[in-house]
Design a protein around this motif. Sequence first.
Motif, mmCIF file in Angstrom:
data_model
loop_
_atom_site.group_PDB
_atom_site.id
_atom_site.type_symbol
_atom_site.label_atom_id
_atom_site.label_comp_id
_atom_site.label_asym_id
_atom_site.label_seq_id
_atom_site.Cartn_x
_atom_site.Cartn_y
_atom_site.Cartn_z
ATOM 1 N N VAL A 296 0.750 -0.557 -0.193
ATOM 2 C CA VAL A 296 0.253 -0.117 -0.207
ATOM 3 C C VAL A 296 0.774 0.967 0.178
ATOM 4 C CG1 VAL A 296 -1.931 -0.948 1.455
ATOM 5 C CG2 VAL A 296 -0.216 -0.031 2.551
ATOM 6 N N GLU A 297 -0.184 2.371 -0.849
ATOM 7 C CA GLU A 297 1.331 3.575 -0.607
ATOM 8 C C GLU A 297 0.883 3.961 0.956
ATOM 9 O OE1 GLU A 297 0.968 7.927 -2.922
ATOM 10 O OE2 GLU A 297 0.780 6.385 -3.761
ATOM 11 N N THR B 128 6.797 7.406 2.336
ATOM 12 C CA THR B 128 7.446 5.886 2.140
ATOM 13 C C THR B 128 6.262 4.534 1.726
ATOM 14 O OG1 THR B 128 7.096 5.387 3.722
ATOM 15 C CG2 THR B 128 9.516 6.146 3.469
ATOM 16 N N LEU B 129 6.403 3.699 1.001
ATOM 17 C CA LEU B 129 5.060 2.462 0.781
ATOM 18 C C LEU B 129 5.514 1.507 1.959
ATOM 19 C CD1 LEU B 129 5.611 2.017 -3.068
ATOM 20 C CD2 LEU B 129 4.095 3.759 -1.917
ATOM 21 N N PRO C 89 8.882 -4.726 4.799
ATOM 22 C CA PRO C 89 9.995 -4.870 4.346
ATOM 23 C C PRO C 89 9.053 -2.720 3.670
ATOM 24 C CG PRO C 89 9.096 -6.411 2.908
ATOM 25 C CD PRO C 89 8.482 -6.198 4.300
ATOM 26 N N THR C 90 10.163 -2.335 2.724
ATOM 27 C CA THR C 90 9.447 -1.341 2.181
ATOM 28 C C THR C 90 9.889 -1.657 1.253
ATOM 29 O OG1 THR C 90 11.369 0.455 2.216
ATOM 30 C CG2 THR C 90 10.176 0.778 4.257
ATOM 31 N N GLY C 91 9.183 -0.917 -0.252
ATOM 32 C CA GLY C 91 8.868 -1.544 -1.972
ATOM 33 C C GLY C 91 8.858 -0.102 -2.243
ATOM 34 N N THR C 92 9.200 -0.333 -3.519
ATOM 35 C CA THR C 92 8.744 0.917 -5.102
ATOM 36 C C THR C 92 7.477 1.158 -5.458
ATOM 37 O OG1 THR C 92 9.488 -0.874 -6.194
ATOM 38 C CG2 THR C 92 11.284 1.128 -4.752
#
Length: 144
Positions: A93-94, A98-99, A135-138
Amino acid sequence: MPSVMFLTPDDAEQAFYEALRSGNVDAVMEIWSEDEEIVCVHPNGPRHVGPAPVRASWEQILDKGGLQITANHLRVADNPLCAVHNVLEQILVESKPTLRFAFVLATNVYLKEADGWRLVLHHASPAIGHEDSAPTGTHSHRLH
């Protein structure tokens, strides 16, 4: 009558999450029973009963495309005619700036019908306590 026959509840569940990832509402509804008593509850949302309201809820969720979602079984209970899957869904999700991943606990109930296994209940709620390990993503998407 649906054109796809799911031979096991696991086949139906795999198709359900693939359809959510693709954003294809027709494919999502292909998994559902045509019974008027099907029920879908999205996280923090109202109860949708029957094929038309369930479809409308998925159309709203998938209006911008598929979900980046994975599902892991926490518990499965089944017998020859009914299967109850409790799963942990991880959804990208946004979250500005950050994501992040949102976690949802879902219960999916499948019944064996004349045309194979069909989803009759999807009840999802936020999975409190899982968000710290994400974790974070793009990529961006929203919670269903």
